[in-house]
Design an enzyme around this catalytic site. Structure first.
Site, PDB file in Angstrom:
ATOM      1  N   HIS A 158       0.836  -1.214   0.000  1.00 33.27           N
ATOM      2  CA  HIS A 158       0.000   0.000   0.000  1.00 33.27           C
ATOM      3  C   HIS A 158       0.866   1.257   0.000  1.00 33.27           C
ATOM      4  O   HIS A 158       0.442   2.297   0.503  1.00 33.27           O
ATOM      5  CB  HIS A 158      -0.947   0.033   1.211  1.00 33.27           C
ATOM      6  CG  HIS A 158      -1.734  -1.227   1.395  1.00 33.27           C
ATOM      7  ND1 HIS A 158      -3.013  -1.406   0.917  1.00 33.27           N
ATOM      8  CD2 HIS A 158      -1.400  -2.402   1.998  1.00 33.27           C
ATOM      9  CE1 HIS A 158      -3.436  -2.615   1.219  1.00 33.27           C
ATOM     10  NE2 HIS A 158      -2.471  -3.249   1.881  1.00 33.27           N
ATOM     11  N   SER A 279      14.492  20.684 -16.889  1.00 32.95           N
ATOM     12  CA  SER A 279      13.287  21.491 -17.089  1.00 32.95           C
ATOM     13  C   SER A 279      13.676  22.776 -17.805  1.00 32.95           C
ATOM     14  O   SER A 279      14.751  23.326 -17.573  1.00 32.95           O
ATOM     15  CB  SER A 279      12.668  21.817 -15.728  1.00 32.95           C
ATOM     16  OG  SER A 279      11.882  22.988 -15.824  1.00 32.95           O
ATOM     17  N   LYS A 285      15.947  21.014 -11.814  1.00 31.64           N
ATOM     18  CA  LYS A 285      15.230  19.755 -12.033  1.00 31.64           C
ATOM     19  C   LYS A 285      16.046  18.707 -12.774  1.00 31.64           C
ATOM     20  O   LYS A 285      16.827  18.995 -13.662  1.00 31.64           O
ATOM     21  CB  LYS A 285      13.945  20.007 -12.846  1.00 31.64           C
ATOM     22  CG  LYS A 285      12.860  20.741 -12.107  1.00 31.64           C
ATOM     23  CD  LYS A 285      12.283  19.969 -10.925  1.00 31.64           C
ATOM     24  CE  LYS A 285      11.509  18.738 -11.342  1.00 31.64           C
ATOM     25  NZ  LYS A 285      10.250  19.092 -11.995  1.00 31.64           N
ATOM     26  N   GLU A 292       9.233   7.587 -17.151  1.00 34.39           N
ATOM     27  CA  GLU A 292       7.841   8.028 -17.305  1.00 34.39           C
ATOM     28  C   GLU A 292       7.272   7.575 -18.647  1.00 34.39           C
ATOM     29  O   GLU A 292       6.111   7.203 -18.750  1.00 34.39           O
ATOM     30  CB  GLU A 292       7.763   9.548 -17.182  1.00 34.39           C
ATOM     31  CG  GLU A 292       8.035  10.020 -15.770  1.00 34.39           C
ATOM     32  CD  GLU A 292       8.172  11.529 -15.696  1.00 34.39           C
ATOM     33  OE1 GLU A 292       7.372  12.154 -14.988  1.00 34.39           O
ATOM     34  OE2 GLU A 292       9.070  12.090 -16.344  1.00 34.39           O
TER      35      GLU A 292
END
Ligand code: ARG
Length: 460
Positions: A158, A279, A285, A292
């Protein structure tokens, strides 16, 4: 509309150019060029053996097809506006090279059995490449499991810290699904290697073709047993897309884990610059785009499967043009996997580990199960032990401390079976070592698993 279609006889020659473009599959089925030539070479040989073509005729056709194959390989083959699909293009070019004899190649054959054969051949060729790419990723996971051996981290359920596990155990948890994917792919290959050629448009072929020999010549296991089924069966494509979808699901799970673990919040892993992106606005970043995309592309893979199934549903037998919609999803799924797998493998190899961050994330609460097991060893039934440790957790929270710091009197208030030796439960190494049954996370068991994974990788 372009002349030279394969079916122009009964038509007045005028078809809407947009309808022709809609109907044409050449923009995508040109990828079947090599398979189409191979299928035609085998068919020409079968026609010679059946006595339909003379040997010299067969030889001239084969020479023409070989020239076409060379033109495709050299990139010099030119398509004509009338080429509706790859089968038309090859036959048109054969006519240009050897003259009217080319018209005999299609004897007893239809594009319906031809395309099903070409497509199966293509899948057999490319599934071998895909398997090699899966093996590369499995090898990367094995290498990580080996070099990262001994480092513990919290295991999660979880997404809540649950029990400590070895990182190698966790890497291997991503190895086994890929092994099953490979097994699935082998199954798909088995069922793909059934030959439609010789089934004609739908009824079979009236010429005495030895279909078993034809199957063998093309590397198929056996000829399809029913001509109606053979020209309309796309199970192999749907199965391949299911294989690709489930592999995509596995990759997305691995990717999501790496994304989480490389976030500042976890900080267990760091991506190499070569596999991260920045970024345009925020200079600090470092984004895990590769992972992804692995996660995101699973969506389209599933879409290809459901799209094809929807196209197949409720079709009247045997061939329908709907079946032409089978190719793009399969090509796209194969392309996606071949683009993704090698990059993922290399990105895993270059991840940097932060073992101190992983270790720091293991807090005493994750030994609560060990504490319950401790009571079990003292004769308390597990159900009761679970409840008692829960009370100790609550007590520790009330006193603003942890299970490891909760003083003995507190424990003894909960149950007299708790004794001074209870604190040994919080020793990480000995805790891990207890999980040594097969498939467990003890170093000893993970070593065995690692060896098993290595031989599994070789043995398939
Ligand atoms: N381009 C077609 C396909 O991919 C080839 C088969 C055409 N057959 C036909 N009867 N129109 O399915």
């Amino acid at each position: 509309m372009p002349s030279h279609t394969l079916w122009g006889g009964r038509f007045d020659g005028k078809s809407d150019p947009d309808a022709f473009a809609l109907n044409a599959s050449l923009p995508f089925d040109r990828r079947l060029a090599d398979q189409d030539v191979r299928g035609s070479l085998a068919w020409a040989a079968a026609l010679v053996e059946a006595g339909v073509l003379t040997r010299p005729e067969g030889e001239r056709i084969a020479a023409g097809l070989e020239q076409i194959r060379a033109e495709f390989q050299a990139g010099t083959f030119t398509f004509a506006p009338s080429d509706e699909d790859i089968h038309t293009a090859v036959e048109r070019r054969l006519g240009e090279i050897i003259g009217p004899l080319a018209g005999k190649l299609h004897t007893g054959r239809s594009r319906n059995d031809q395309v099903a054969t070409d497509f199966r051949l293509w899948l057999l060729d490319h599934s071998a490449k895909i398997e090699t790419a899966i093996i590369e990723l499995q090898t990367a996971l094995l290498a990580r499991a080996e070099t990262d051996f001994g480092h513990p981290l919290p295991g999660y359920t979880h997404l809540q810290r649950a029990q400590p596990v070895l990182l190698s155990h966790w890497w291997l948890s991503h190895f086994w699904p890929l092994q099953r994917d490979r097994q699935r792919l082998h199954g798909v290959r088995q069922r793909t290697a059934v030959l439609p050629l010789g089934c004609g448009a739908l009824a079979g072929t009236p010429f005495p073709i030895d279909r078993a020999a034809l199957a063998q010549r093309l590397g198929f296991r056996l000829p399809a047993p029913n001509s109606l089924d053979a020209v309309s069966d796309r199970d192999f494509a749907a199965e391949f897309l299911f294989f690709a979808s489930l592999l995509g699901v596995h990759l997305s799970k691995l990717a999501e884990n790496v994304i989480l673990f490389s976030s500042s919040e976890f900080g267990f892993l760091e991506l190499a610059d070569a596999y991260a992106t920045g970024s345009s606005l925020m200079p600090q970043k470092k984004n895990p785009d590769v992972f992804e995309l692995a996660r995101g592309k699973a969506g389209a893979l599933i879409g290809h499967l459901t799209g094809l199934l929807a196209s197949l549903k409720g079709l009247p037998s045997a061939y329908d043009k709907d079946l032409q919609e089978d190719k793009l999803p399969v090509f796209r799924a194969a392309d996606t996997l071949l683009a993704l797998l090698p990059v993922l493998a290399r990105a895993l190899h270059t991840l940097t580990l932060r073992p101190e961050r992983m270790r720091a994330a293991i807090d005493p609460a994750q030994f609560a199960t060990g504490l319950a097991d401790y009571l079990v060893e003292k004769g308390v039934p597990f159900r009761e032990a679970h409840h008692l440790v829960g009370q100790a957790v609550r007590l520790a929270r009330e006193q603003g401390t942890t299970l490891a710091q909760l003083p003995l009197p507190g424990y003894r208030r909960v149950h007299p079976a708790f004794e001074a030796d209870l604190y040994r439960v919080f020793d990480l190494e000995s805790n891990l070592a207890r999980y040594r049954s097969e498939g467990g996370t003890a170093p000893e068991a993970v070593r065995v698993q690692l060896e098993r994974a290595k031989s599994a990788l070789q043995s398939l």
